[in-house]
Design an enzyme around this catalytic site. Structure first.
Site, short mmCIF file in Angstrom:
data_model
loop_
_atom_site.label_atom_id
_atom_site.label_comp_id
_atom_site.label_asym_id
_atom_site.label_seq_id
_atom_site.Cartn_x
_atom_site.Cartn_y
_atom_site.Cartn_z
N ASP A 20 0.98 -1.17 -0.02
CA ASP A 20 0.08 0.06 -0.05
C ASP A 20 0.93 1.13 -0.04
O ASP A 20 2.04 1.05 0.51
CB ASP A 20 -0.86 0.16 1.17
CG ASP A 20 -2.17 1.09 1.23
OD1 ASP A 20 -2.40 1.37 0.01
OD2 ASP A 20 -2.07 1.66 2.33
N ASP A 54 -8.74 -4.60 3.47
CA ASP A 54 -7.37 -5.20 2.94
C ASP A 54 -7.18 -6.61 3.70
O ASP A 54 -6.49 -7.28 3.03
CB ASP A 54 -6.20 -4.31 3.44
CG ASP A 54 -6.07 -2.94 2.87
OD1 ASP A 54 -6.52 -2.88 1.70
OD2 ASP A 54 -5.54 -1.98 3.46
N ASP A 59 -3.71 -2.17 5.75
CA ASP A 59 -4.03 -1.44 6.95
C ASP A 59 -5.72 -1.54 7.34
O ASP A 59 -5.99 -1.81 8.41
CB ASP A 59 -3.41 -0.09 7.11
CG ASP A 59 -4.16 0.90 6.05
OD1 ASP A 59 -5.02 0.35 5.09
OD2 ASP A 59 -3.57 1.98 6.02
#
Length: 918
Positions: free
Chosen positions: A329, A641, A637
Site C-alpha cells: 500500500d 485489506d 491496514d
C-alpha cells in the site's frame, strides 16, 4: 455488576449506574481504583509447562533412554566410572536443553505480549489509545470498522454500525446494532442489538459504547476454555527436521550396528563394543538440533522487533526467505504518513497553501498574493465542509501537533486551523446527527449535521465520484447549476494536481429540510453542491527508494497499490523506483476490471502500479501472482485489506494505522508502517534460515567425522582411537555452544544479492550433502592421522627428524608411541578440529578472513569456553581416570593444533578455488 441486564436499560441509565460520562469518561484515579477492583481485562491464560516438567521432558528421548540403559549395564558389570560419567553427561545434556527451551519459551512469551491490542477510549475528557487489557467497567470506548471489541459494552451511539459475532453466536452474517433499550430481560446474546461483546469485530460504521464487564466476566470469558486449546505452532522447517531426523536415526543405527559387529569380530569385550556403539549413536544424531532451531527462531524474531517487525506466526519467518513479490500500500508505508494540504481549488482558482506537517501555521496565496473577499469565503467554505465531514482530532502535546485518526483528515484540520476554523467549535455549532462512513467501494463518506432548521449534508471523497453526486456548484459566494464546462475544468484541475503527486479530495454539501437519523446513500448523497478540491501530499519516505532497489537486486518484484488517482500513483511509482523497464505499466481499477483472471495472470508481471483499487482488486492481484508460482507478501491496514492480506503467503499489517481485523489476518506486523522495514524483515528471514542451516551443516559434518573415525578405525583394525565416554563428551562440548552461536550469527551482507530460495527447497540438498560428507571425512582423517602418527612414532618424531637433518646428523631410531598419549591427542584433535570447523560453517563461499574473525563474538566465546573445558579435562587429576587421558606437553599441543587446523586450511583453499573459478 454482571447480574444487571444492561440491554434492558437506557444508555443514560447505564452511564449513571457505572458513574461515568460519555464526554469526559473516567478520571485517572478512578481507572486505577477500578483496575485494582476488577483486574486486567484479559482472559485467564492456560498455564504453561512448569520449569520442572520442562526439565523432565529432556529425558523423554530415545537416545537418552539408551544412554541410561548403558549406564545401568555398566553399573551391573561394576564399571562404576563409566556408569557415573554417562549419567553425568545425560544430566549436563538435559540442563543445556532445558536452558535453551526455557529461553525460547520466555522469548516467545515476550513477543506475544508485544502484540497485545490497543483501544481508543475517552478519559479525562481526552481521546487516548491504551492497551485493551487496561480497560475497566465505565470506560467509554470508540469503535469503527476494523476494530475488535475489547470488552462487553452497551452502545451509546451508532452510525451504520454492524458487528461480526460468529465467535460467540456462530452466525457469520454481520449484525446491525442500535442504541434503543430492549425490554425483554431473557434475550439471547444474538438478539441483544444494543450490546457489543468482547472478541467480536466491527464490520462497518462507527459508534461509542460504555464498558459494562471485562475479562473473565464477559460473555467470551464465560466460554474462555474454548479458546485456550491452541497448541504451540510448529514451523515447516521444524516439521522437515523431524522427518529428516527420523531418517537420520535409521541411517545411524545401521552404521552403528556395523561398528558393533566389527568390534565383536575383533574380539573386543562385549560391554566395550556395546558402549562404543551407543556412544556413536549419540554422536551421530544431533538431538540438540530442535532446541537450537527453536532458540534461533526466537532470538531472530526478537532481532526483528528491533527493526520494527513483529512476527505473529513463526512459519512466516521461513516464508520470508522465499518471498519473490511485495505488494505494498502507498499511504504511510511508502510515504511519511504526514499529509499536508498544498493546494486548494475553490471559486475557479488554485490557492497555494504554505506550512509543513500538522502545525496549523501558514499562508494562503493565489499567484503570490493574499486572498481577499469572495476567494477567502470560498476557501473557508471548502475547509468548513472538510472539517464537518471528518472523524479525526488535532491536538497539541507539548510543542508538537498530533493527529488522532486518519492523516488525510488531519491535514484538512491543520489547513482549516490556519484560517481559524477549529473542529471543536464547528462540532458544537453543527452537532453530528448521523453518518454514512467511508467505504472503499464508494470512495466517499457523508455526515448529517446541525440543528433544525439549519441542517446539512457534508460529503468528501474522490473528485470524480463526488462530481457524479452534484448538480450545483458553489461559486462567487452563491450557488448555481453545475455545467459540463465546470465539470471539465474541475476534472482537468484534478488531473493536473494528481500529476504532481498530490492526493486530491472533492468536497460538497447540501442543506436539508428535515432530520435524517438512518440515512440511505442513494437518497442522501444526491443533488449535492460542489464546493472545491483539497490537494495534499504525503512525502515519500527517503529510505524507501533504496529499499526498493535492494529488493530488485534480491530478485524481489515490488508492486505499489493505492486508492489514489492514476497520475498520482504513477508519479510516486516513478520517484520510488517501482516502475522500471521490466515492470513499466500503471493501471487503475477500471482497466483492471476489463482484464479477465487469465489475462491478469499473463499481464501481472508487467504491472508495477495499481491505482483506484478496491478490496476485490487487491485479492485478484495476490491470486494472480500466486498463480505464477510466486511467494507474495501483501501489506494492508484497513478492514478492506484483510482478505488480500490473509490470501497472501505473507500477510503484513501496519502497526500504527492497521485495524485489528487486518492485524488478526496477518502473519507479521510492521510497527513503524515503513516499507523499508518489510525489506529488513525479508533480510532477517533469509538470515535466520541461513543460520539454522549453518547449525545443521556444522552438527551433521561433525557427527559424520565422529562416525567415520570409529568406522575407519574398525575397518583398518586399529586400536579404538576414542573411548565411549570421550565420544559422549565430544558431543556435548563441541555440538551445543558453537552450534547455538552459529544459529545467531550475523546476517551475510550479500544475502540480499542472492535470488530467493525456492519454498520447496530441501534442508540438505545434494550439494550440501556432499560437502557434509567431505568435511566429515576431513575431520576423521585429521583425527586418525594424528592418532596413528603418535601411536607409531610419538609426538617428537617430526621435530627430532628436523633437528637432526638441520644438524646433519643421523636420524634417531623411532620409538613406538604411547597408546594412552595417542588416544588423548586423538580426543583433543577431534574437539579442536570441530571448533576450527565451526568457523568454516559461517560461510560456504567466502573466507573467514573476508567476513571477519570478530564479526561473531558469540562463536569466539563458545569456542573459547569449549576449548577451556577440554584443557581442564586434560590437566585436572579428577578427570584423568574418568576420560582416560593424560597431561600434554607443549609439543603435544603443537601436534594437536597442527592436525586440527587441516580441515580449516583445506576448506579455505577449496573456497579460494571456487572464488577463482567464478
Amino acid at each position: 455488576m454482571t447480574e444487571l441486564q444492561w440491554h434492558t436499560m437506557h444508555a443514560n441509565e447505564v452511564i449513571k449506574n457505572l458513574d461515568t460520562s460519555v464526554d469526559a469518561g473516567l478520571s485517572l484515579n478512578e481507572t486505577e481504583n477500578r483496575l485494582k477492583k476488577y483486574g486486567y481485562n484479559q482472559l485467564e491464560e492456560k498455564k504453561g509447562v512448569s520449569p520442572f516438567i520442562l526439565f523432565l521432558g529432556q529425558f523423554n528421548n530415545f537416545i537418552v533412554w539408551v544412554l541410561i540403559a548403558a549406564a545401568i549395564v555398566s553399573g551391573v558389570l561394576r564399571e562404576w566410572i563409566d556408569a557415573l560419567a554417562i549419567i553425568a553427561i545425560v544430566i549436563i545434556n538435559a540442563i543445556i536443553g532445558f536452558i535453551q527451551e526455557y529461553r525460547a519459551e520466555k522469548s516467545l512469551e515476550a513477543l506475544q505480549k508485544m502484540s497485545a491490542p490497543f483501544s481508543r477510549v475517552t478519559r479525562n475528557g481526552e481521546i487516548q489509545s491504551i492497551p485493551s487489557r487496561d480497560i475497566v467497567p465505565g470506560d467509554i470506548v470508540l469503535l469503527e470498522a476494523g476494530d475488535y471489541v475489547p470488552a462487553d459494552g452497551r452502545l451509546c451511539s451508532s452510525f451504520s454500525f454492524m458487528t461480526q459475532e460468529a465467535s460467540l453466536t456462530g452466525e457469520s452474517t454481520p449484525v446491525g446494532k442500535s442504541t434503543e433499550p430492549l425490554p425483554n430481560p431473557s434475550l439471547p446474546i444474538a438478539d441483544q442489538k444494543n450490546m457489543v461483546f468482547m472478541g467480536t469485530s466491527v464490520t462497518s460504521g462507527k459508534g461509542t459504547c460504555v464498558i459494562v464487564t471485562t475479562g473473565m466476566h464477559t460473555e467470551l470469558g464465560k466460554i474462555a476454555g474454548l479458546i485456550q486449546e491452541a497448541g504451540k505452532e510448529e514451523t515447516p522447517l521444524q516439521r522437515k527436521l523431524e522427518v529428516f531426523g527420523k531418517k537420520l536415526v535409521y541411517l545411524c543405527l545401521g552404521i552403528v550396528t556395523i561398528v558393533f559387529l566389527l568390534e565383536l569380530w575383533r574380539k573386543d569385550p562385549l560391554l566395550e563394543a556395546f558402549l562404543i556403539s551407543v556412544s556413536l549413536a549419540v554422536a551421530a544424531i544431533p538431538e540438540g538440533l530442535p532446541a537450537i532451531v527453536t532458540i534461533a527462531l526466537a532470538l531472530g524474531v526478537q532481532r526483528m522487533v528491533k527493526r520494527h517487525v513483529l512476527i505473529r506466526k513463526l512459519p512466516s519467518v521461513e516464508t520470508l526467505g522465499c518471498a519473490t513479490v511485495i505488494c505494498s500500500d502507498k499511504t504511510g508505508t511508502l510515504t511519511q504518513n504526514e499529509m499536508t494540504v498544498r493546494k486548494i481549488f475553490a471559486n475557479g482558482k488554485t490557492i497555494d497553501v504554505s506550512g509543513t506537517g500538522y502545525m496549523p501555521d501558514g499562508n494562503f496565496l493565489v499567484n503570490g498574493e493574499s486572498l481577499l473577499g469572495i476567494d477567502q469565503k470560498a476557501l473557508e467554505k471548502t475547509l468548513e465542509i472538510g472539517v464537518l465531514c471528518n472523524n479525526t482530532h488535532l491536538k497539541k502535546e507539548d510543542a508538537t501537533w498530533k493527529v488522532i485518526g486518519d492523516p488525510t483528515e488531519g491535514a484538512i484540520l491543520s489547513a482549516a486551523g490556519k484560517t481559524g476554523i477549529w473542529k471543536e467549535m464547528l462540532d458544537k455549532q453543527f452537532p453530528l446527527i448521523s453518518e454514512i462512513p467511508f467505504d472503499s467501494e464508494r470512495k466517499k463518506m457523508s455526515t448529517i449535521r446541525g440543528t433544525s432548521p439549519a441542517l446539512q449534508v457534508c460529503e468528501k471523497g474522490a473528485p470524480d465520484v463526488i462530481l457524479q453526486d452534484c448538480t450545483k456548484i458553489y461559486h462567487d459566494g452563491t450557488t448555481r447549476d453545475l455545467t459540463e464546462n465546470d465539470i471539465q475544468v474541475i476534472l482537468e484541475e484534478n488531473n493536473n494536481l494528481a500529476g504532481s503527486a498530490l492526493r486530491v479530495l472533492g468536497v460538497a454539501y447540501k442543506p436539508l429540510d428535515r432530520e435524517i437519523t438512518n440515512p440511505v446513500p442513494d437518497t442522501v448523497e444526491r443533488e449535492m453542491i460542489f464546493v472545491g478540491l483539497l490537494a495534499m501530499i504525503d512525502p515519500p519516505r527517503p529510505e524507501v527508494k533504496e529499499a526498493v532497489a535492494v529488493c530488485h537486486t534480491a530478485g524481489i518484484k515490488t508492486v505499489m497499490i493505492t486508492g489514489d488517482h492514476k497520475n498520482t500513483a504513477r508519479a510516486i511509482g516513478e520517484e520510488l523506483g517501482f516502475l522500471s523497464s521490466n515492470s513499466s505499466k500503471a493501471i487503475d481499477g477500471i482497466e483492471l476490471d476489463a482484464l479477465s483472471d487469465d489475462d491478469l495472470a499473463k499481464e501481472v508481471s508487467k504491472i508495477a502500479v495499481y491505482a483506484r483499487v478496491t478490496a476485490e482488486h487487491k485479492l485478484r492481484i495476490v491470486k494472480a501472482w500466486k498463480k505464477q508460482g510466486d511467494v507474495v507478501a501483501m501489506t494492508g491496514d484497513g478492514v478492506n485489506d484483510a482478505p488480500a492480506v490473509k490470501e497472501a503467503n505473507i500477510g503484513v499489517a501496519m502497526g500504527i494505522t492497521g485495524t485489528d481485523v487486518t492485524k488478526e489476518a496477518s502473519d507479521m506486523v510492521i510497527t513503524d508502517d515503513n516499507f523499508a522495514s518489510i525489506e529488513a524483515a525479508i533480510e532477517e528471514g533469509r538470515g535466520i534460515y541461513d543460520n539454522i542451516k549453518k547449525s545443521i551443516h556444522y552438527l551433521l559434518s561433525c557427527n559424520t567425522g565422529e562416525i567415520l573415525t570409529m568406522l575407519l578405525a574398525s575397518i583398518f583394525n586399529l586400536p579404538i582411537p576414542l573411548f565411549p565416554i570421550q565420544i559422549l563428551w565430544i558431543n556435548i562440548a563441541t555440538d551445543g555452544l558453537p552450534a547455538l552461536a552459529l544459529g545467531v550469527d550475523t546476517v551475510d551482507p550479500d544475502i540480499m544479492k542472492r535470488l530467493a530460495r525456492r519454498s520447496t527447497e530441501q534442508i540438505i540438498d545434494k550439494r550440501l550433502g556432499i560437502l557434509i560428507l567431505f568435511q566429515g571425512f576431513l575431520i576423521a582423517m585429521s583425527t586418525l592421522l594424528a592418532y596413528t602418527y603418535v601411536l607409531y612414532y610419538g609426538t617428537r618424531a617430526i621435530p627430532d627428524y628436523l633437528y637432526h637433518w638441520f644438524c646433519n646428523e643421523a636420524a634417531p631410531h623411532l620409538l613406538r608411541g604411547d597408546i594412552e598419549l595417542a588416544r588423548t591427542i586423538a580426543f583433543c584433535v577431534m574437539v579442536v578440529s570441530q571448533l576450527f570447523h565451526s568457523f568454516n560453517c559461517r560461510n560456504a563461499r567466502r573466507s573467514l578472513f573476508e567476513i571477519g574473525v570478530f564479526t561473531n563474538n558469540k562463536l569466539l566465546l563458545a569456542a573459547g569456553i569449549s576449548l577451556a573445558i577440554q584443557v581442564a579435562i586434560v590437566y585436572t587429576p579428577f578427570f584423568e581416570d574418568i576420560f582416560r587421558v593424560r597431561p600434554l606437553g607443549l609439543i603435544d599441543w603443537i601436534t594437536v593444533f597442527g592436525f586440527s587446523s587441516l580441515t580449516f586450511i583445506i576448506m579455505e583453499v577449496v573456497k579460494y578455488g571456487k572464488r577463482e573459478k567464478n
